[in-house]
Design a protein around this motif. Structure first.
Motif, short mmCIF file in Angstrom:
data_model
loop_
_atom_site.label_atom_id
_atom_site.label_comp_id
_atom_site.label_asym_id
_atom_site.label_seq_id
_atom_site.Cartn_x
_atom_site.Cartn_y
_atom_site.Cartn_z
N GLY A 9 0.82 -1.21 0.00
CA GLY A 9 0.00 0.00 0.00
C GLY A 9 0.85 1.26 0.00
O GLY A 9 0.56 2.22 -0.71
N THR A 10 1.91 1.25 0.79
CA THR A 10 2.82 2.39 0.83
C THR A 10 3.53 2.57 -0.50
O THR A 10 3.63 3.69 -1.02
CB THR A 10 3.86 2.20 1.95
OG1 THR A 10 3.18 2.02 3.18
CG2 THR A 10 4.79 3.38 2.04
N LEU A 11 4.01 1.47 -1.08
CA LEU A 11 4.70 1.53 -2.37
C LEU A 11 3.77 2.02 -3.47
O LEU A 11 4.13 2.90 -4.26
CB LEU A 11 5.27 0.16 -2.73
CG LEU A 11 6.02 0.06 -4.04
CD1 LEU A 11 7.28 0.93 -4.01
CD2 LEU A 11 6.38 -1.38 -4.34
N THR A 12 2.58 1.49 -3.52
CA THR A 12 1.61 1.91 -4.54
C THR A 12 1.24 3.37 -4.39
O THR A 12 1.16 4.11 -5.36
CB THR A 12 0.34 1.03 -4.46
OG1 THR A 12 0.72 -0.34 -4.58
CG2 THR A 12 -0.63 1.38 -5.56
N GLY A 13 1.01 3.81 -3.17
CA GLY A 13 0.68 5.21 -2.93
C GLY A 13 1.82 6.13 -3.33
O GLY A 13 1.59 7.21 -3.91
N THR A 14 3.04 5.74 -3.03
CA THR A 14 4.20 6.55 -3.40
C THR A 14 4.34 6.65 -4.91
O THR A 14 4.55 7.73 -5.46
CB THR A 14 5.49 5.95 -2.79
OG1 THR A 14 5.35 5.88 -1.38
CG2 THR A 14 6.70 6.78 -3.14
N ILE A 15 4.21 5.52 -5.59
CA ILE A 15 4.32 5.51 -7.05
C ILE A 15 3.22 6.36 -7.69
O ILE A 15 3.49 7.13 -8.62
CB ILE A 15 4.30 4.06 -7.59
CG1 ILE A 15 5.58 3.34 -7.20
CG2 ILE A 15 4.12 4.05 -9.10
CD1 ILE A 15 5.59 1.87 -7.50
N LEU A 16 2.01 6.23 -7.21
CA LEU A 16 0.91 7.02 -7.77
C LEU A 16 1.09 8.51 -7.52
O LEU A 16 0.82 9.33 -8.40
CB LEU A 16 -0.43 6.55 -7.21
CG LEU A 16 -0.93 5.22 -7.75
CD1 LEU A 16 -2.21 4.79 -7.02
CD2 LEU A 16 -1.18 5.28 -9.23
N SER A 17 1.56 8.89 -6.34
CA SER A 17 1.74 10.31 -6.06
C SER A 17 2.88 10.89 -6.89
O SER A 17 2.81 12.04 -7.34
CB SER A 17 1.98 10.55 -4.58
OG SER A 17 3.22 9.98 -4.18
N ILE A 18 3.94 10.12 -7.11
CA ILE A 18 5.03 10.59 -7.96
C ILE A 18 4.58 10.69 -9.41
O ILE A 18 4.92 11.64 -10.11
CB ILE A 18 6.26 9.67 -7.81
CG1 ILE A 18 6.88 9.84 -6.43
CG2 ILE A 18 7.30 9.95 -8.89
CD1 ILE A 18 7.98 8.83 -6.13
N SER A 19 3.83 9.71 -9.87
CA SER A 19 3.41 9.70 -11.27
C SER A 19 2.49 10.88 -11.61
O SER A 19 2.43 11.30 -12.76
CB SER A 19 2.72 8.38 -11.62
OG SER A 19 1.49 8.28 -10.96
N MET A 20 1.81 11.40 -10.63
CA MET A 20 0.92 12.54 -10.89
C MET A 20 1.70 13.86 -10.98
O MET A 20 1.21 14.83 -11.54
CB MET A 20 -0.14 12.66 -9.79
CG MET A 20 -1.08 11.51 -9.75
SD MET A 20 -1.97 11.41 -11.32
CE MET A 20 -2.78 9.87 -11.17
N THR A 21 2.90 13.91 -10.45
CA THR A 21 3.66 15.16 -10.47
C THR A 21 4.66 15.21 -11.62
O THR A 21 5.16 16.28 -11.94
CB THR A 21 4.43 15.36 -9.15
OG1 THR A 21 5.33 14.27 -8.97
CG2 THR A 21 3.48 15.46 -7.98
N ILE A 22 4.97 14.07 -12.23
CA ILE A 22 5.93 14.03 -13.33
C ILE A 22 5.16 14.01 -14.64
O ILE A 22 4.29 13.17 -14.85
CB ILE A 22 6.82 12.77 -13.24
CG1 ILE A 22 7.65 12.80 -11.97
CG2 ILE A 22 7.71 12.65 -14.46
CD1 ILE A 22 8.46 11.56 -11.74
N ASN A 23 5.48 14.95 -15.52
CA ASN A 23 4.82 14.95 -16.82
C ASN A 23 5.75 14.36 -17.88
O ASN A 23 6.94 14.15 -17.65
CB ASN A 23 4.32 16.34 -17.21
CG ASN A 23 5.42 17.36 -17.30
OD1 ASN A 23 6.58 17.00 -17.42
ND2 ASN A 23 5.06 18.63 -17.25
N LEU A 24 5.22 14.10 -19.04
CA LEU A 24 5.96 13.44 -20.10
C LEU A 24 7.14 14.28 -20.57
O LEU A 24 8.22 13.75 -20.88
CB LEU A 24 5.03 13.13 -21.28
CG LEU A 24 5.63 12.32 -22.42
CD1 LEU A 24 6.14 10.98 -21.94
CD2 LEU A 24 4.62 12.15 -23.53
N GLN A 25 6.98 15.60 -20.61
CA GLN A 25 8.07 16.47 -21.07
C GLN A 25 9.28 16.36 -20.14
O GLN A 25 10.41 16.26 -20.61
CB GLN A 25 7.59 17.91 -21.15
CG GLN A 25 8.65 18.86 -21.66
CD GLN A 25 8.15 20.30 -21.73
OE1 GLN A 25 7.01 20.57 -21.42
NE2 GLN A 25 9.01 21.20 -22.13
N ASN A 26 9.05 16.37 -18.84
CA ASN A 26 10.16 16.23 -17.89
C ASN A 26 10.83 14.87 -18.02
O ASN A 26 12.05 14.77 -17.93
CB ASN A 26 9.67 16.41 -16.46
CG ASN A 26 9.34 17.84 -16.14
OD1 ASN A 26 9.69 18.74 -16.88
ND2 ASN A 26 8.63 18.05 -15.05
#
Length: 59
Positions: A9-26
């Protein structure tokens, strides 16, 4: 709830929160800069190796 569920749960939450802040251009910019840096590092190491071999042959 056991320890594995908590970790997943912690790993999934961390991955999802990071994926929402990183865009394709970066992501693409980082990949391109990493490829350029790796290429430059490779060629510089070849030059140093060639210079070392040249100096090693001449006493």
């Amino acid at each position: 709830m056991n320890n594995v569920d908590l970790r997943m749960g912690t790993l999934t939450g961390t991955i999802l929160s990071i994926s929402m802040t990183i865009n394709l251009q970066n992501l693409l910019e980082t990949a391109v800069l990493a490829a350029i840096g790796a290429s430059i590092s490779f060629f510089v190491s070849l030059v140093w190796k060639k210079l070392y071999r040249k100096n090693d042959r001449n006493p």
